[in-house]
Write a protein that holds these residues in place. Structure first.
Motif, PDB file in Angstrom:
ATOM      1  N   ARG A 124     -36.347   3.990  32.758  1.00 33.93           N
ATOM      2  CA  ARG A 124     -35.475   5.156  32.593  1.00 33.93           C
ATOM      3  C   ARG A 124     -35.750   6.263  33.599  1.00 33.93           C
ATOM      4  NH1 ARG A 124     -31.554   2.730  29.976  1.00 33.93           N
ATOM      5  NH2 ARG A 124     -32.103   2.032  27.866  1.00 33.93           N
ATOM      6  N   GLY A 125     -36.736   6.056  34.452  1.00 32.85           N
ATOM      7  CA  GLY A 125     -37.010   7.035  35.498  1.00 32.85           C
ATOM      8  C   GLY A 125     -37.639   8.327  34.999  1.00 32.85           C
ATOM      9  N   ARG A 126     -38.341   8.267  33.882  1.00 29.17           N
ATOM     10  CA  ARG A 126     -38.982   9.471  33.350  1.00 29.17           C
ATOM     11  C   ARG A 126     -40.264   9.776  34.121  1.00 29.17           C
ATOM     12  NH1 ARG A 126     -36.989  10.954  28.351  1.00 29.17           N
ATOM     13  NH2 ARG A 126     -34.859  10.206  28.144  1.00 29.17           N
ATOM     14  N   SER A 127     -40.824  10.953  33.873  1.00 28.55           N
ATOM     15  CA  SER A 127     -42.000  11.409  34.613  1.00 28.55           C
ATOM     16  C   SER A 127     -43.237  10.601  34.245  1.00 28.55           C
ATOM     17  CB  SER A 127     -42.256  12.886  34.329  1.00 28.55           C
ATOM     18  OG  SER A 127     -43.501  13.300  34.875  1.00 28.55           O
ATOM     19  N   VAL A 128     -44.008  10.218  35.260  1.00 23.27           N
ATOM     20  CA  VAL A 128     -45.227   9.442  35.048  1.00 23.27           C
ATOM     21  C   VAL A 128     -46.331  10.295  34.443  1.00 23.27           C
ATOM     22  CG1 VAL A 128     -46.285   9.874  37.304  1.00 23.27           C
ATOM     23  CG2 VAL A 128     -46.673   7.678  36.140  1.00 23.27           C
ATOM     24  N   ALA A 129     -46.142  11.606  34.398  1.00 28.04           N
ATOM     25  CA  ALA A 129     -47.164  12.473  33.807  1.00 28.04           C
ATOM     26  C   ALA A 129     -47.400  12.148  32.334  1.00 28.04           C
ATOM     27  CB  ALA A 129     -46.756  13.943  33.956  1.00 28.04           C
ATOM     28  N   ALA A 130     -46.371  11.634  31.654  1.00 30.27           N
ATOM     29  CA  ALA A 130     -46.490  11.354  30.221  1.00 30.27           C
ATOM     30  C   ALA A 130     -47.535  10.274  29.923  1.00 30.27           C
ATOM     31  CB  ALA A 130     -45.128  10.980  29.649  1.00 30.27           C
ATOM     32  N   PRO A 131     -47.434   9.069  30.529  1.00 31.40           N
ATOM     33  CA  PRO A 131     -48.483   8.075  30.262  1.00 31.40           C
ATOM     34  C   PRO A 131     -49.861   8.501  30.751  1.00 31.40           C
ATOM     35  CG  PRO A 131     -46.964   7.279  31.943  1.00 31.40           C
ATOM     36  CD  PRO A 131     -46.351   8.497  31.350  1.00 31.40           C
ATOM     37  N   TRP A 132     -49.904   9.285  31.825  1.00 29.44           N
ATOM     38  CA  TRP A 132     -51.203   9.790  32.276  1.00 29.44           C
ATOM     39  C   TRP A 132     -51.839  10.679  31.209  1.00 29.44           C
ATOM     40  CZ3 TRP A 132     -54.598   8.251  35.574  1.00 29.44           C
ATOM     41  CH2 TRP A 132     -54.225   7.601  36.749  1.00 29.44           C
ATOM     42  N   LEU A 133     -51.049  11.563  30.628  1.00 27.09           N
ATOM     43  CA  LEU A 133     -51.589  12.444  29.577  1.00 27.09           C
ATOM     44  C   LEU A 133     -52.090  11.618  28.403  1.00 27.09           C
ATOM     45  CD1 LEU A 133     -51.979  15.373  28.445  1.00 27.09           C
ATOM     46  CD2 LEU A 133     -49.767  15.043  27.318  1.00 27.09           C
ATOM     47  N   TRP A 134     -51.291  10.646  27.967  1.00 28.34           N
ATOM     48  CA  TRP A 134     -51.687   9.827  26.821  1.00 28.34           C
ATOM     49  C   TRP A 134     -52.966   9.048  27.130  1.00 28.34           C
ATOM     50  CZ3 TRP A 134     -50.403   9.837  21.898  1.00 28.34           C
ATOM     51  CH2 TRP A 134     -50.769   8.755  21.089  1.00 28.34           C
ATOM     52  N   ALA A 135     -53.064   8.491  28.319  1.00 27.39           N
ATOM     53  CA  ALA A 135     -54.235   7.694  28.678  1.00 27.39           C
ATOM     54  C   ALA A 135     -55.500   8.542  28.746  1.00 27.39           C
ATOM     55  CB  ALA A 135     -53.999   6.991  30.018  1.00 27.39           C
ATOM     56  N   VAL A 136     -55.397   9.717  29.374  1.00 23.99           N
ATOM     57  CA  VAL A 136     -56.592  10.521  29.652  1.00 23.99           C
ATOM     58  C   VAL A 136     -56.960  11.438  28.486  1.00 23.99           C
ATOM     59  CG1 VAL A 136     -57.581  12.269  31.176  1.00 23.99           C
ATOM     60  CG2 VAL A 136     -56.202  10.413  32.137  1.00 23.99           C
ATOM     61  N   ALA A 137     -55.991  12.214  27.980  1.00 27.04           N
ATOM     62  CA  ALA A 137     -56.310  13.197  26.941  1.00 27.04           C
ATOM     63  C   ALA A 137     -56.779  12.524  25.656  1.00 27.04           C
ATOM     64  CB  ALA A 137     -55.097  14.083  26.663  1.00 27.04           C
ATOM     65  N   LEU A 138     -56.157  11.412  25.300  1.00 25.76           N
ATOM     66  CA  LEU A 138     -56.593  10.717  24.100  1.00 25.76           C
ATOM     67  C   LEU A 138     -58.008  10.170  24.282  1.00 25.76           C
ATOM     68  CD1 LEU A 138     -54.749  10.499  21.598  1.00 25.76           C
ATOM     69  CD2 LEU A 138     -54.588   8.065  22.059  1.00 25.76           C
ATOM     70  N   ALA A 139     -58.325   9.722  25.498  1.00 20.73           N
ATOM     71  CA  ALA A 139     -59.675   9.229  25.771  1.00 20.73           C
ATOM     72  C   ALA A 139     -60.699  10.357  25.682  1.00 20.73           C
ATOM     73  CB  ALA A 139     -59.727   8.577  27.154  1.00 20.73           C
ATOM     74  N   VAL A 140     -60.315  11.557  26.106  1.00 27.19           N
ATOM     75  CA  VAL A 140     -61.217  12.709  26.034  1.00 27.19           C
ATOM     76  C   VAL A 140     -61.591  13.033  24.590  1.00 27.19           C
ATOM     77  CG1 VAL A 140     -61.392  15.200  26.478  1.00 27.19           C
ATOM     78  CG2 VAL A 140     -60.462  13.682  28.226  1.00 27.19           C
ATOM     79  N   LEU A 141     -60.698  12.714  23.657  1.00 25.30           N
ATOM     80  CA  LEU A 141     -60.990  12.962  22.241  1.00 25.30           C
ATOM     81  C   LEU A 141     -61.977  11.953  21.670  1.00 25.30           C
ATOM     82  CD1 LEU A 141     -57.435  13.909  20.944  1.00 25.30           C
ATOM     83  CD2 LEU A 141     -59.391  15.433  21.248  1.00 25.30           C
ATOM     84  N   SER A 142     -62.512  11.079  22.520  1.00 31.84           N
ATOM     85  CA  SER A 142     -63.532  10.115  22.137  1.00 31.84           C
ATOM     86  C   SER A 142     -62.990   9.136  21.095  1.00 31.84           C
ATOM     87  CB  SER A 142     -64.786  10.849  21.649  1.00 31.84           C
ATOM     88  OG  SER A 142     -65.857   9.957  21.426  1.00 31.84           O
ATOM     89  N   THR A 143     -63.774   8.797  20.090  1.00 31.81           N
ATOM     90  CA  THR A 143     -63.377   7.752  19.141  1.00 31.81           C
ATOM     91  C   THR A 143     -62.562   8.276  17.973  1.00 31.81           C
ATOM     92  OG1 THR A 143     -65.481   8.002  17.968  1.00 31.81           O
ATOM     93  CG2 THR A 143     -65.390   6.344  19.719  1.00 31.81           C
ATOM     94  N   VAL A 144     -62.345   9.582  17.889  1.00 35.81           N
ATOM     95  CA  VAL A 144     -61.621  10.158  16.750  1.00 35.81           C
ATOM     96  C   VAL A 144     -60.241   9.531  16.546  1.00 35.81           C
ATOM     97  CG1 VAL A 144     -60.520  12.274  15.889  1.00 35.81           C
ATOM     98  CG2 VAL A 144     -62.886  12.324  16.666  1.00 35.81           C
ATOM     99  N   PRO A 145     -59.418   9.350  17.594  1.00 34.81           N
ATOM    100  CA  PRO A 145     -58.075   8.807  17.357  1.00 34.81           C
ATOM    101  C   PRO A 145     -58.062   7.451  16.664  1.00 34.81           C
ATOM    102  CG  PRO A 145     -58.205   9.756  19.547  1.00 34.81           C
ATOM    103  CD  PRO A 145     -59.600   9.741  19.005  1.00 34.81           C
ATOM    104  N   TRP A 146     -59.074   6.634  16.879  1.00 31.06           N
ATOM    105  CA  TRP A 146     -59.081   5.293  16.285  1.00 31.06           C
ATOM    106  C   TRP A 146     -59.763   5.276  14.909  1.00 31.06           C
ATOM    107  CZ3 TRP A 146     -59.708   6.666  21.276  1.00 31.06           C
ATOM    108  CH2 TRP A 146     -58.724   6.217  22.158  1.00 31.06           C
ATOM    109  N   ASN A 147     -60.301   6.420  14.519  1.00 32.56           N
ATOM    110  CA  ASN A 147     -60.945   6.533  13.211  1.00 32.56           C
ATOM    111  C   ASN A 147     -60.156   7.405  12.244  1.00 32.56           C
ATOM    112  OD1 ASN A 147     -63.323   4.935  13.476  1.00 32.56           O
ATOM    113  ND2 ASN A 147     -64.190   6.495  14.810  1.00 32.56           N
ATOM    114  N   ARG A 148     -58.899   7.722  12.582  1.00 32.86           N
ATOM    115  CA  ARG A 148     -58.036   8.536  11.726  1.00 32.86           C
ATOM    116  C   ARG A 148     -56.640   7.924  11.737  1.00 32.86           C
ATOM    117  NH1 ARG A 148     -62.548  10.169  11.684  1.00 32.86           N
ATOM    118  NH2 ARG A 148     -63.318  12.314  11.568  1.00 32.86           N
TER     119      ARG A 148
END
Length: 412
Positions: A124-148
């Motif tokens: 769809r030609g959307r901005s690549v910034a979106a997957p970058w944010l999801w990949a990096v920012a979620l990783a910065v939150l450490s293991t919390v996202p997978w434990n909630r």
């Protein structure tokens, strides 16, 4: 090359950052470490004992819910009945222990979100910034996202906004139904309705949300006892030690304040002189935030596709910073909504999303790294970290509201 030629030469650009496949690579590498870390597989983290939220709390809820009732007498159960869905979902993997199965379902959700973002970028030609944010920012939150189970409800909210962007005849009703589903898991997705385009689209979306919500709520109420217990579960909530309202008490502890913290209603809250007053103030600020959203909606004259996710991010930010609780998993909501905003290059929220990404770093420093020092010792470094994190979120909320207001004006 002559110096004059160099002056006119374009600066080199990081072309890898513009590649969705580079974002996918970073996502994969970070998850190769974080998911096993959430599973606490040796040698990454000890003897394999899982996070207590999964291994004790969620496991206990699963056993009660599997018996056909809600854990109404458990003070930590304060959620709408739809929260049963992510708690019960690991049951589809009967060959795995519950805790392992829960983390697997969270990892699958994470992968589906990343796949959806990449599809929107590539097809769809959307901005690549979106997957970058999801990949990096979620990783910065450490293991919390997978434990909630906040990852699952965030995925529902993101799907709702993505569906609404299609602007097809069925999109508004599908958006409303997904919002209703998300709100029945955790209430906050109802705020996505704040930015719907006025007129026919609002009537369709809000109508679908009301009908779907009523039907789902009725199904739960008829099928399982205590489905509506969540309506009164929050009334005794106090000021949680990581919230904005808690900041004065962290300082007051060094100035002779006679209060302390207490494990209450599934979280750690302050108790003592002034706490009830601050709690009332925070609730008042939430009401004011709601009033501001209504005023913005009445004054806004824009109907651009990107305004819906922008308004959703602003609304959730305002309610997060005025909440009596700011748990680390709340940042998952903000990262997900921020990623949807970044899909549209015209979004007004790009600098706000940058603040949220920075806040993720200080959130992880606060929990789990400095949490015990903050709670038990009132350590100055831990308190300073919390001030920075909450300050970033307050600044993000204010800046988000200002930018949304300006974006909604005629002729802006």
């Amino acid at each position: 090359m002559p110096r004059s030629s160099l002056r006119g030469a374009p600066l080199p650009r990081f072309s890898a950052l513009r590649s969705p496949w580079a974002a996918l690579l970073v996502w994969g590498l970070t998850r190769l470490w974080l998911v096993p870390a959430a599973l606490k597989l040796p040698p990454l983290d000890g003897d394999g004992t899982l996070d207590p939220s999964v291994d004790r709390v969620y496991r206990g809820w699963f056993e009660v819910l599997s018996g056909g009732a809600f854990p109404a007498h458990d003070v930590s159960w304060q959620y709408p009945p739809g929260a049963a869905l992510p708690i019960l979902a690991p049951g589809v993997l009967p060959s795995l222990d519950y805790g392992l199965a829960f983390i697997v379902t969270a990892a699958v959700t994470d992968a589906l979100v990343m796949a959806g973002l990449l599809w929107l970028v590539v097809r769809r030609g959307r901005s690549v910034a979106a997957p970058w944010l999801w990949a990096v920012a979620l990783a910065v939150l450490s293991t919390v996202p997978w434990n909630r189970f906040d990852l699952q409800v965030t995925a529902i909210a993101m799907a709702a906004l993505a569906v609404a962007a299609s602007r097809r005849a069925w999109a508004d009703r599908a958006f409303g139904a997904l919002v209703a589903l998300g709100a029945l898991v955790k209430v906050w997705p109802v705020l996505l309705l704040a930015g719907t385009e006025r007129g026919r689209r609002t009537r369709r979306a809000w109508g679908a949300a009301a009908v779907a919500g009523a039907v789902l709520l009725a199904v739960f109420a008829l099928a399982m006892p205590h489905a509506l217990s969540f309506l009164t579960a929050q009334k005794s909530r106090g000021v949680q030690i990581e919230s904005v309202g808690a900041l004065p008490f962290h300082v007051a502890r060094h100035l002779g304040w006679s209060g302390t913290w207490k494990a209450k209603d599934g979280s750690h809250e302050f108790v003592g002189p002034g706490v009830e007053t601050v709690s009332l103030v925070m609730q008042g600020l939430t009401v004011l935030a709601l009033g501001w959203l209504v005023l913005w909606r009445l004054r806004s004259r824009r109907s651009a596709p990107w305004l819906l996710p922008d308004a959703a991010l602003t609304a959730v930010l305002l309610f997060v910073v005025t909440s009596r609780v700011i748990s680390p998993q709340y940042l998952i909501w903000l990262v997900g909504l921020g990623a949807v905003c970044l899909l549209c290059r015209e979004t007004s929220q790009r600098p706000v999303v940058a603040l949220i990404a920075v806040a993720c770093l200080f959130t992880t420093l606060g929990f789990p790294l400095l949490y015990r020092e903050l709670r038990d010792d009132a350590d100055p470094v831990a308190i300073a970290n919390l001030f920075v994190r909450d300050g970033l979120l307050v600044a993000a909320a204010g800046w988000s509201a200002v930018r949304l207001w300006r974006a909604g004006r005629v002729g802006h």
